[in-house]
Design a protein around this motif. Structure first.
Motif, PDB file in Angstrom:
ATOM      1  N   VAL A  39       0.861  -1.175   0.000  1.00  0.00           N
ATOM      2  CA  VAL A  39       0.000   0.000   0.000  1.00  0.00           C
ATOM      3  C   VAL A  39       0.897   1.224   0.000  1.00  0.00           C
ATOM      4  O   VAL A  39       1.797   1.350   0.846  1.00  0.00           O
ATOM      5  CB  VAL A  39      -0.917   0.032   1.241  1.00  0.00           C
ATOM      6  N   GLY A  40       0.687   2.130  -0.957  1.00  0.00           N
ATOM      7  CA  GLY A  40       1.476   3.354  -1.047  1.00  0.00           C
ATOM      8  C   GLY A  40       0.586   4.582  -1.001  1.00  0.00           C
ATOM      9  O   GLY A  40      -0.626   4.506  -1.264  1.00  0.00           O
ATOM     10  N   PHE A  41       1.199   5.720  -0.671  1.00  0.00           N
ATOM     11  CA  PHE A  41       0.446   6.976  -0.542  1.00  0.00           C
ATOM     12  C   PHE A  41       1.154   8.080  -1.307  1.00  0.00           C
ATOM     13  O   PHE A  41       2.392   8.149  -1.321  1.00  0.00           O
ATOM     14  CB  PHE A  41       0.312   7.361   0.928  1.00  0.00           C
ATOM     15  N   GLN A  55       5.759   2.317  -8.011  1.00  0.00           N
ATOM     16  CA  GLN A  55       6.364   3.536  -7.468  1.00  0.00           C
ATOM     17  C   GLN A  55       7.100   3.309  -6.153  1.00  0.00           C
ATOM     18  O   GLN A  55       7.471   4.273  -5.485  1.00  0.00           O
ATOM     19  CB  GLN A  55       5.283   4.611  -7.289  1.00  0.00           C
ATOM     20  N   GLU A  56       7.320   2.060  -5.781  1.00  0.00           N
ATOM     21  CA  GLU A  56       7.890   1.759  -4.467  1.00  0.00           C
ATOM     22  C   GLU A  56       9.260   2.404  -4.253  1.00  0.00           C
ATOM     23  O   GLU A  56       9.496   3.093  -3.250  1.00  0.00           O
ATOM     24  CB  GLU A  56       7.996   0.248  -4.275  1.00  0.00           C
ATOM     25  N   LEU A  60       9.649   5.360  -1.182  1.00  0.00           N
ATOM     26  CA  LEU A  60       9.901   4.382  -0.127  1.00  0.00           C
ATOM     27  C   LEU A  60       9.248   4.746   1.195  1.00  0.00           C
ATOM     28  O   LEU A  60       8.641   3.902   1.859  1.00  0.00           O
ATOM     29  CB  LEU A  60      11.410   4.222   0.076  1.00  0.00           C
ATOM     30  N   LYS A  61       9.376   5.975   1.607  1.00  0.00           N
ATOM     31  CA  LYS A  61       8.901   6.374   2.935  1.00  0.00           C
ATOM     32  C   LYS A  61       7.376   6.361   3.047  1.00  0.00           C
ATOM     33  O   LYS A  61       6.836   6.448   4.145  1.00  0.00           O
ATOM     34  CB  LYS A  61       9.415   7.779   3.278  1.00  0.00           C
ATOM     35  N   ASN A  62       6.705   6.264   1.917  1.00  0.00           N
ATOM     36  CA  ASN A  62       5.240   6.264   1.929  1.00  0.00           C
ATOM     37  C   ASN A  62       4.649   4.961   1.401  1.00  0.00           C
ATOM     38  O   ASN A  62       3.482   4.920   1.008  1.00  0.00           O
ATOM     39  CB  ASN A  62       4.710   7.444   1.100  1.00  0.00           C
TER      40      ASN A  62
END
Length: 730
Positions: A39-41, A55-56, A60-62
């Protein structure tokens, strides 16, 4: 009713559905059979599954991974520090549960692991619904056998937030065993010796071994053991740590990837690919351009060196195997088949250690990546009224012993204050009845009897129950009320107190069942059968029995999210889902506008190479009209690259309508001309078809003999003198 099985993995999630008289693994939006559990934001929306993977590295931090291993856990647990090594987003406490702090819609937000898992499962739900073209309302999901009551409850809560109901939670190896056994037609039955199979699942983060006995139509788990920190990611980390030291020690590089999250993430991706190559080759290369400080890295690793790096892990391979056998009370010689699943088991060294332990060839008849999902789909089909599936009963076991603790009654000196109600290996589902003698309401707690067995740092407390309505019986204030409590571990592995009630000793009449009288008349002797039989009243006796009297109210408290909090999470999830859809629709409208611009430009452009290369609208428009349209297209394209790069869907729609207003009359003239041409062509084709048909009819008419000719033919047949003859000539 959907029939769906989900293998929720630490790295990837696989979904299987029952259809077409079988079980199929579905593909996601990019045609992959497994969806990354991520899960990304972002500043405008969330990224779920494949979009999060894409988009990992740049976000990274999100981006949050290992969702399964976070759900139902506390930030204070020792395992969370281990999980942080595999998760780039910072882990924080969110109302007593571990969660992640991310940047979403331009501001810092904190989401619990339950919320994060609900987001991901919402994506899985939509992907599955798009594939099967039906709503997904329920499913069977796999869980690690080591999941505690709290973790299982949290997972069910996450599914509830995603508006999915759970048919059953099924342990990983049990699901694989179901998929293996339900298709077998040669399983032993009756008093025959059961077929004993050890299922070994080496996943991305967990190693599990289960001894399972099969008989016709059923499977029984006899013993399960696991290593919570043994899997593919641990092998990947060993490779990354090795190269980190190598790059740092290299005088030409002097790169410390531990100081650069993006660089370490890129090495991790390359390490995973390298590990797969080593499964089939003795040497594998690692090449990464511009890793750090504009420096490229190029190196390699041999299989022997790799196995040396992971030797501490390999040394633990046989521990769960021995523990599972011990719990089942069997030896390795008693095992008929060793079935191996899980992507991590592709490492040759792991297979070698397992085979060496058992001294027999391993079996790989199941799909290593999809076996668990397929088993879950079979479990869902077994509970579905719309599918006809061979009956198959699953008997799983309790992973941790559960005890009940209560306050000792002062006036019952011999009473023990605790009791192990569900022992390790107890069949699941299972119901036990506890009896208490009390004069007043009382409380009791359920907890794990061996806290050292559950994940380190996790509280052993499971639930608290308060039994109300207890009072002295009618015999007097000194008489106890006999209270019966029905405790149950349900098929999901969750403990509940199903009911509580009081019983009372009462004298009741009970019929005495007598044996059938033997015939005393010898064979051949006369018997009086004509006399009417006398009515015999059944004999009874008075006995004292416990009779259920009144239900007792029970107030429960467990490690689960309260319903108001669940409803609040559902509302937030609904808003985020709506926002994601709006962003996706806006992007689609933007892409549609761009395509419309290019398409319109092609249609109104006059070619320098001749009329045959002109756009289709050129003949139906003036030079002034075309110039006006081309100018409008250029203006809107410039706007798209500037102010219109990130705007609202209505703005894109308005711009498209502006172009349509100019092109509309030209398009109408072209359409009318094209329609007339089509009608003209159809008329010509129809005329040609009619002419061809008329010609064929005329030809047929000329070829058909007349009535007189037919009569002459008949006469010729009747008169041999007029019939043709053939003479033989020497």
């Amino acid at each position: 009713m959907s029939v769906v099985g989900v293998d929720l993995g630490t790295m990837n999630t696989v979904v299987a559905v029952a259809r077409n008289r079988g079980v199929d693994v579905i593909t996601n939006e990019v045609s992959n059979r497994a969806t990354p559990s991520l899960v990304g934001f972002g500043p405008k929306n969330r990224y779920l599954g494949e979009a999060a993977k894409t988009q990992e590295i740049s976000n990274l931090k999100n981006t949050v991974a290992s969702l399964k291993r976070l759900v139902g856990r506390s930030i204070k647990e020792a395992d969370i520090a281990i999980e942080q090594q595999y998760i780039s987003a910072p882990l924080v406490d969110v109302n007593g549960e571990v969660g992640a702090e991310v940047s979403y819609l331009g501001k810092k937000e904190r989401f619990s692991a339950t919320q994060l898992l609900a987001m991901f499962m919402g994506k899985i739900k939509q992907t599955t619904a798009d594939e099967i073209r039906a709503p997904v309302t329920n499913l069977v999901m796999s869980v690690p056998a080591w999941f505690t009551d709290r973790q299982r409850r949290s997972l069910i809560t996450a599914l509830d937030i995603a508006n999915i109901s759970v048919q059953r939670l099924l342990n990983d190896t049990t699901a694989a065993a179901l998929g293996w056994g339900i298709t077998k037609l040669d399983l032993p039955s009756g008093d025959e010796k059961p077929r004993r199979v050890m299922f070994i699942d080496v996943g991305h983060s967990t190693f599990t071994a289960s001894v399972i006995e099969f008989r016709k139509g059923e499977l029984t788990v006899k013993g399960t053991a696991f290593d919570r920190h043994y899997g593919g990611r641990d092998f990947d980390k060993a490779i990354v740590d090795h190269f980190q030291k190598e790059f740092l020690a290299n005088p030409k590089l002097k790169l410390d990837i531990n100081t650069n999250g993006r660089a370490r993430a890129r090495v991790l991706v390359a390490a995973e690919r390298l590990k797969k190559i080593l499964s089939a080759n003795q040497t594998a290369p690692l090449n990464i351009e511009m890793l750090m400080d504009d420096k490229d890295v190029s190196t390699s690793l041999t299989r022997a060196d790799f196995e040396s790096l992971v030797e501490p892990l390999l040394a633990r391979t046989t521990v769960p195997l021995m523990q599972a056998l011990a719990e089942a009370g069997l030896t390795k010689e008693d095992i008929d088949i060793v079935e191996v699943v899980g992507g991590g088991a592709r490492v040759p060294a792991i297979k070698d250690r397992i085979q060496e332990f058992f001294g027999k060839p391993l079996s790989f008849t199941l799909n290593q990546d999809e076996a668990v999902a397929r088993g879950c789909a079979f479990a869902s089909a077994l509970q579905s009224p719309i599918f006809r599936v061979r009956e198959f009963v699953v008997h799983d076991v309790v992973s941790y012993p559960i005890e009940f603790i209560w306050e000792k009654a002062n006036d019952i000196p011999d009473e023990e204050p605790n009791l192990v109600v569900f022992g390790k290996g107890n069949t699941m589902p299972s119901t036990k009845v506890l009896t208490f003698f009390r004069k007043r309401p009382f409380d009791l707690e359920a907890r794990y009897y061996t806290p050292q067995d559950i994940p380190e740092g996790m509280k052993p407390w499971i639930a608290r129950f308060s039994v109300k309505g207890v009072k002295p019986t009618i015999g007097g204030p000194d008489d106890y009320m006999t209270c019966k409590l029905r405790a149950r571990v349900n098929p999901d592995g969750i403990l509940n107190l199903d009911s509580a009630y009081s019983v009372e000793d009462q004298e009741v009449e009970e019929e005495i069942k007598e044996e059938e009288p033997k015939a005393e008349a010898a064979a051949g002797e006369a018997m009086d059968t004509d006399a009417p039989a006398e009515e015999v009243k059944p004999k009874t006796r008075k006995v004292r029995k416990q009779v259920r009297k009144d239900n007792l109210p029970v107030v429960s408290a467990a490690n689960a999210l309260e319903q108001p909090a669940v409803e609040d999470a559902k509302e937030k999830e609904g808003k985020m889902s709506s926002n994601d859809k709006l962003v996706a629709d806006t992007e689609e409208m933007k892409n549609s506008l761009e395509s419309f611009i290019y398409d319109t430009r092609d249609k109104v452009t006059k070619s320098d190479s001749g009329e045959e290369y002109d756009g289709v609208y050129v003949k139906f428009s003036s030079d002034a009209d075309r110039e006006k349209i081309l100018n409008k297209l250029s203006d809107i394209q410039d706007w798209l690259e500037d102010d219109g790069y990130d705007t609202t869907m209505s703005a894109y729609r308005t711009k498209r309508e502006e172009i349509s207003a100019l092109v509309g009359p030209i398009h109408q003239r072209w359409f009318e001309h094209d329609q007339a041409e089509r009608e003209k062509l159809q008329a010509e084709l129809a005329a040609k078809a009619a002419a061809k048909k008329a010609a064929e009819e005329a030809a047929n008419a000329n070829a058909t003999p007349s009535a007189d000719a037919g009569a002459d033919a008949e006469m010729a047949d009747a008169d041999p003198a007029k019939s043709p003859t053939v003479e033989e000539v020497d």
